[in-house]
Design a protein around this motif. Structure first.
Motif, mmCIF file in Angstrom:
data_model
loop_
_atom_site.group_PDB
_atom_site.id
_atom_site.type_symbol
_atom_site.label_atom_id
_atom_site.label_comp_id
_atom_site.label_asym_id
_atom_site.label_seq_id
_atom_site.Cartn_x
_atom_site.Cartn_y
_atom_site.Cartn_z
ATOM 1 N N UNK A 48 4.492 -10.631 -47.316
ATOM 2 C CA UNK A 48 4.845 -11.992 -46.920
ATOM 3 C C UNK A 48 4.175 -13.023 -47.820
ATOM 4 N N UNK A 49 2.913 -12.781 -48.171
ATOM 5 C CA UNK A 49 2.206 -13.723 -49.038
ATOM 6 C C UNK A 49 2.799 -13.742 -50.448
ATOM 7 N N UNK A 50 3.146 -12.569 -50.962
ATOM 8 C CA UNK A 50 3.739 -12.504 -52.305
ATOM 9 C C UNK A 50 5.099 -13.191 -52.329
ATOM 10 N N UNK A 51 5.881 -13.018 -51.268
ATOM 11 C CA UNK A 51 7.168 -13.716 -51.162
ATOM 12 C C UNK A 51 6.956 -15.227 -51.140
ATOM 13 N N UNK A 52 5.930 -15.671 -50.430
ATOM 14 C CA UNK A 52 5.643 -17.106 -50.367
ATOM 15 C C UNK A 52 5.236 -17.646 -51.733
ATOM 16 N N UNK A 55 5.032 -6.156 -57.938
ATOM 17 C CA UNK A 55 3.990 -6.265 -56.919
ATOM 18 C C UNK A 55 4.554 -6.048 -55.519
ATOM 19 N N UNK A 56 5.698 -6.614 -55.254
ATOM 20 C CA UNK A 56 6.317 -6.429 -53.941
ATOM 21 C C UNK A 56 6.588 -4.953 -53.667
ATOM 22 N N UNK A 57 7.084 -4.238 -54.659
ATOM 23 C CA UNK A 57 7.345 -2.808 -54.477
ATOM 24 C C UNK A 57 6.045 -2.038 -54.265
ATOM 25 N N UNK A 58 4.963 -2.494 -54.887
ATOM 26 C CA UNK A 58 3.678 -1.822 -54.741
ATOM 27 C C UNK A 58 3.081 -2.017 -53.344
ATOM 28 N N UNK A 63 13.630 -3.093 -49.136
ATOM 29 C CA UNK A 63 13.699 -4.401 -48.482
ATOM 30 C C UNK A 63 12.804 -5.407 -49.188
ATOM 31 N N UNK A 64 11.590 -4.988 -49.552
ATOM 32 C CA UNK A 64 10.670 -5.910 -50.212
ATOM 33 C C UNK A 64 11.239 -6.401 -51.539
ATOM 34 N N UNK A 65 11.797 -5.482 -52.322
ATOM 35 C CA UNK A 65 12.370 -5.867 -53.610
ATOM 36 C C UNK A 65 13.569 -6.787 -53.429
ATOM 37 N N UNK A 66 14.379 -6.527 -52.400
ATOM 38 C CA UNK A 66 15.540 -7.386 -52.138
ATOM 39 C C UNK A 66 15.106 -8.767 -51.677
ATOM 40 N N UNK A 69 5.937 -6.715 -41.649
ATOM 41 C CA UNK A 69 4.654 -6.710 -40.937
ATOM 42 C C UNK A 69 3.471 -6.643 -41.898
ATOM 43 N N UNK A 70 3.731 -6.548 -43.178
ATOM 44 C CA UNK A 70 2.665 -6.425 -44.177
ATOM 45 C C UNK A 70 2.335 -7.804 -44.742
#
Length: 393
Positions: free
Chosen positions: A198-202, A308-311, A319-322, A193-194
């Motif tokens: 989502x943007x960093x993953x993209x 950055x994802x972890x931050x 989950x973000x790091x994975x 939901x953040x």
């Protein structure tokens, strides 16, 4: 850190060795090489599915116990690959092998960041990722050689043995990681939901695709465009792996000095290098140097993206790091697919580098928008990131 990186070494070896052994697998299983490629796709699909599912479902499991369980599952999947009686079973075994990939790197990165001294989080994460890079220098060439000379199953037997060794190392050397608090599935799923997650993953899924657009077709590019003998291709692949090792180290150092700046520098450098590879691929010497730089710029991006994802994930860091590794496998598939399209269109084997440069530029522009949105909203989910960046500068 070495115990955590050893797991990354095994994962990196099994992920890439299948590509080098596709002709052997196809012949042994009596299928065409394109059909044999489904084993590669099955592993990538396992990564994409396993990363979010396992990270969420195992949110309550103590982190050391989870690391061990994930590596056991990885070992079982590779052992099943060794004894697969037919192609359908082989594909299923590759899928199972891929399931723990993203979750392992996510938990291992979080463990490394927790255990690291102040101001050296990204460097610790890079140390874990170094196992993945080192696999391209040592693990993949060695396992591929064994598979070609002794049989493709022996390559995966080596990976299974690495998995067993990693389990023993995790049990013996990794502390209980009590500093990492367990959460619950709903908390972890909150990462989705953040907007910054989502943007960093993209950014990773698009920007990283450039490296894979070149790497997927590197053998034919070197032989047909650069005029290199087939016997020298492993040397260039080793240069690519050495570039990944160097880039990983440099990327970790830069990320500790400023996460956003490190991501931007890596993306811009990747754009320039991939565009330059279109011309560099015409000569064996410049092609080898270009391969080194492609690996270096790509690997330099990984530690900063992971940090950055972890931050920005707040209390959903696992989950973000994975998910970072799920995004990178999407980049793998997208880069290979787009590179294949331009080759099929008759544009030649330098065209994937041009496509890759376009993907890297797209990732750069998206990241600029991502940072702009973060600075405008200035919600608590970004506060820690910018405090750490400013203090390091």
């Amino acid at each position: 850190m070495l115990a955590l990186a050893l797991g990354g070494f095994g994962i990196g070896t099994t992920e890439f060795v299948t590509m080098g052994l596709l002709p052997d697998i196809a012949q042994a299983m009596n299928v065409s090489e394109p059909i044999a490629g489904h084993a590669v796709s099955a592993y990538a699909l396992g990564v994409v599915i396993g990363a979010p599912v396992l990270a969420a479902l195992c949110a309550r499991v103590p982190r050391k116990r989870l690391l061990i369980a994930l590596m056991i599952a990885f070992t079982v999947g590779n052992a099943a690959t060794v004894v697969a009686p037919n192609f359908q079973t082989l594909v299923a075994a590759r899928f199972v092998s891929g399931l723990p990939h993203g979750a392992y790197f996510g938990v291992a990165s979080l463990a490394a960041a927790t255990l690291a001294p102040a101001g050296r989080r990204a460097k610790a994460i890079a140390a874990v990722m170094l196992g993945l890079s080192a696999a391209n220098v040592v693990g993949v060439p060695t396992a591929t050689w064994l598979g070609q000379h002794l049989g493709w199953r022996d390559a995966f037997l080596v990976v299974a043995l690495i998995g067993i060794t990693t389990v023993a190392a995790l049990v013996r050397f990794v502390p209980e990681l009590t500093g990492i608090k367990t959460t619950n599935p709903m908390t972890e799923l909150g990462a989705l939901r953040r907007s910054q997650v989502l943007l960093t993953l993209a950014v990773g899924a698009i920007g990283f695709g450039g490296m894979f657009a070149v790497y997927t077709y590197i053998t034919t590019t070197l032989t047909d465009v650069a005029g290199m003998s087939l016997g020298l291709v492993p040397v260039v692949l080793m240069l690519f792996g050495l570039g990944m090792v160097a880039g990983n180290i440099v990327g970790g150092v830069l990320a500790d000095r400023g996460v956003d700046r490190a991501i931007l520098l890596a993306l811009v450098a990747m754009s320039v290098v991939l565009a330059g590879f279109v011309a560099a691929a015409q000569h064996p010497v410049t092609a080898g140097l270009g391969a080194f730089l492609v690996g270096a710029t790509g690997a330099a991006l990984a530690p900063a993206l992971q940090t950055r994802l972890m931050d920005v994930a707040a209390d959903a860091q696992t989950l973000a790091a994975a998910l970072n590794h799920a995004a990178l496998n999407i980049a793998n598939a997208a880069g290979a697919w787009l590179g294949g399209l331009v080759i099929a269109a008759g544009l030649g084997y330098t065209a994937p580098a041009a496509v890759g440069a376009g993907l890297a530029v797209g990732g750069t522009l998206l990241f600029a928008v991502t940072v702009w949105i973060a600075r405008r909203t200035e919600t608590p989910e970004h506060t820690d990131l910018y405090v750490s960046v400013e203090s390091s500068e």
